[in-house]
Write a protein that holds these residues in place. Structure first.
Motif, short mmCIF file in Angstrom:
data_model
loop_
_atom_site.label_atom_id
_atom_site.label_comp_id
_atom_site.label_asym_id
_atom_site.label_seq_id
_atom_site.Cartn_x
_atom_site.Cartn_y
_atom_site.Cartn_z
N ARG A 164 -4.88 -7.29 -6.60
CA ARG A 164 -4.42 -6.06 -6.23
C ARG A 164 -3.71 -5.97 -4.89
O ARG A 164 -2.79 -5.25 -4.47
CB ARG A 164 -5.19 -4.64 -6.87
N ASP A 165 -4.58 -6.45 -3.99
CA ASP A 165 -4.45 -6.22 -2.85
C ASP A 165 -3.19 -7.43 -2.21
O ASP A 165 -2.50 -6.99 -1.42
CB ASP A 165 -5.65 -6.74 -1.79
N ARG A 184 0.01 -2.24 -11.19
CA ARG A 184 -0.14 -0.74 -11.03
C ARG A 184 -0.99 -0.01 -10.04
O ARG A 184 -0.68 0.86 -9.46
CB ARG A 184 -0.72 -0.35 -12.50
N GLU A 185 -2.06 -0.94 -9.79
CA GLU A 185 -2.89 -0.50 -8.67
C GLU A 185 -2.44 -0.66 -7.40
O GLU A 185 -2.60 0.21 -6.55
CB GLU A 185 -4.52 -1.35 -8.91
N ARG A 237 -0.19 2.48 -7.06
CA ARG A 237 -1.17 3.57 -6.55
C ARG A 237 -1.32 3.66 -5.30
O ARG A 237 -1.18 4.78 -4.87
CB ARG A 237 -2.37 3.54 -7.51
N LYS A 238 -1.35 2.65 -4.57
CA LYS A 238 -1.75 2.64 -3.19
C LYS A 238 -0.55 2.91 -2.12
O LYS A 238 -0.45 3.68 -1.33
CB LYS A 238 -2.41 1.33 -2.76
N GLU A 288 1.85 4.58 -3.40
CA GLU A 288 2.29 5.93 -3.59
C GLU A 288 1.61 6.80 -2.50
O GLU A 288 2.18 7.61 -1.85
CB GLU A 288 1.69 6.38 -5.12
N LEU A 289 0.27 6.56 -2.30
CA LEU A 289 -0.42 7.42 -1.41
C LEU A 289 0.10 7.11 0.09
O LEU A 289 -0.03 7.90 0.95
CB LEU A 289 -1.87 7.06 -1.34
N GLU A 290 0.65 6.01 0.46
CA GLU A 290 1.04 5.46 1.93
C GLU A 290 2.43 6.22 1.94
O GLU A 290 2.92 6.15 3.02
CB GLU A 290 1.10 4.27 1.81
N GLY A 291 3.00 6.61 0.81
CA GLY A 291 4.29 7.12 1.08
C GLY A 291 5.28 6.19 1.04
O GLY A 291 6.73 6.71 1.34
N MET A 301 6.77 8.41 -6.87
CA MET A 301 6.57 8.45 -8.30
C MET A 301 7.42 9.57 -9.27
O MET A 301 7.33 10.48 -8.72
CB MET A 301 5.11 8.71 -8.75
N GLN A 340 5.89 2.44 8.99
CA GLN A 340 7.01 3.17 8.58
C GLN A 340 8.16 2.98 9.37
O GLN A 340 9.51 3.04 8.99
CB GLN A 340 6.89 4.69 8.45
#
Lengths: 227, 227
Positions: free
Chosen positions: B16-17, B55-56, B59-60, B62-65, B69, B164
């Motif tokens: 995942r990483d 998927r995992e 999810r990360k 997603e949280l990092e922007g 989603m 970013q």
DNA sequence: CTGATGTATTTTGTATACAAGGATTGTACT
DNA sequence: AGTACAATCCTTGTATACAAAATACATCAG
């Protein structure tokens, strides 16, 4: 889905988000204690879902810093140390000051009005002596300022940092002798934003955080040494 | 695991990483373009893993922007707008200034020495006219200051915000006529940190970001209109 | 030719199965 | 009694299977 934690059952939110919110809440309120292991099967049974949404929620908690991953051992609730709290507060101090400055430039008429009402609501809350109500009013007031920056990234970051201090949210309003000063501070922030006085506003925001810091650090130290 | 992206094969990092780093890199470099859909099976085949690590990783992201989603439609690469960049830069400006101030108070002897060498390395890099080398030297110098704050949360946030802007990392050093000024700015930052002159250091940090902002915004506008 | 409807395909969301690494416990030996 | 070693269990990491929703496409009616 039966629960032990209080699960919000927004019918069509993906399970991973339900689990994420549930676990986050449990960590922030201290229901899940620092150092406690988050075992997937256990949580899955407890929340009545499979491991998949649990794992995805943990990935997000990991990135938020609420959970620490230990290789081949899984996740555990991140420790709250004095250092980690001062780190968070140091950043929040800068960002809250930034929020105050930006709010001076960008606040709308409607938001100014909201802010005014929030100040009055805070005063009213203080009179009730109800800590929960006071804390809520304080958060409310703060949120308006953050929103007034119009900077979504900033909103997200400040909210995240605020969350980290959630379990200490009563500490800095516990001392009733400070309530009058808090009202005064809020008044200064409100007025300087209205007057678009960036310097005073940001300075007041910093003082506000400095006071919270004192209360929180005192609490952490007493948790460690005393009892 | 065959690749199309360049996958770093640290043998014992969870998949995942690996996937997370790979996708993040692909997004930041523009290999995956804003608006592009991230379809799980497709990515899984491309990277030679199953959907679970994909998927995992998402999810990360997603949280990092970096990823947005869309309910029941999956993930797509987040749009980069002028607004989102100015939001990021606004926050970074405040945090970089904070870094400079904290570095004044907390930098160690060893770090001061590193910083000195990094300044010289930057000057040397400028002489080569190699943009990649200059950008690297600039990041290096910046990293030392951020590390010198000793605030892990701050380090994490600043690194995330810097990411970013990764795809614009050459914009503000493209203009060779500004190189001398950059060297000068770095010198001011270095000297004020050594002298523990918080005000000058933080001011210089802000100027530094303001210049980057000009270059990046100009680039975004030219991408949109002319290109 | 256009629009609507129904079917097929794709894709996500969730659950489960399987393998491998660590931890723990029990036993044997010193 | 204490230590070392082995077997077992537990937990994570990864893959796959299955269901439901959404999308695309084709067919049919007007």
């Amino acid at each position: 889905m039966q629960d032990d934690f209080n699960v919000q059952m927004n019918e069509f939110l993906p399970l991973r988000d339900v689990v994420f919110n549930t676990l986050r809440q449990a960590i922030l309120t201290g229901e899940l204690k620092p150092g406690e292991r988050l075992m997937e099967i256990h949580l899955a049974n407890k929340l009545g879902v499979s491991r998949t949404p649990i794992r995805e929620a943990i990935r997000k908690l990991e990135l938020e810093g609420l959970v620490t991953m230990i290789p081949r051992r899984g996740a555990e609730v991140a420790q709250i140390t004095e250092k980690s709290m001062t780190d968070v507060l140091e950043v929040r101090r800068a960002l809250d000051a930034l929020c105050a400055e930006l709010a001076c430039e960008r606040i709308t008429e409607a938001e100014t009005e909201q802010l005014h009402r929030a100040c009055e609501a805070f005063e009213a809350a203080v009179k009730t002596r109800d800590l929960k109500k006071i804390a809520r009013a304080d958060v409310q007031l703060h949120d308006i300022i953050v929103q007034a920056t119009g900077n979504q990234r900033l909103v997200q970051l400040v909210n995240n940092l605020s969350e980290q201090m959630y379990r200490y949210r009563f500490e800095y309003i516990k001392d009733a002798s400070q309530h009058q000063r808090l009202i005064e501070e809020h008044r200064i922030i409100y007025e300087s934003i209205v007057k678009k006085d960036r310097e005073t506003a940001s300075q007041a925001a910093r003082v506000h955080i400095d006071n919270q810091k004192k209360a929180i650090i005192a609490q952490i130290r007493s948790e460690k040494t005393g009892h």
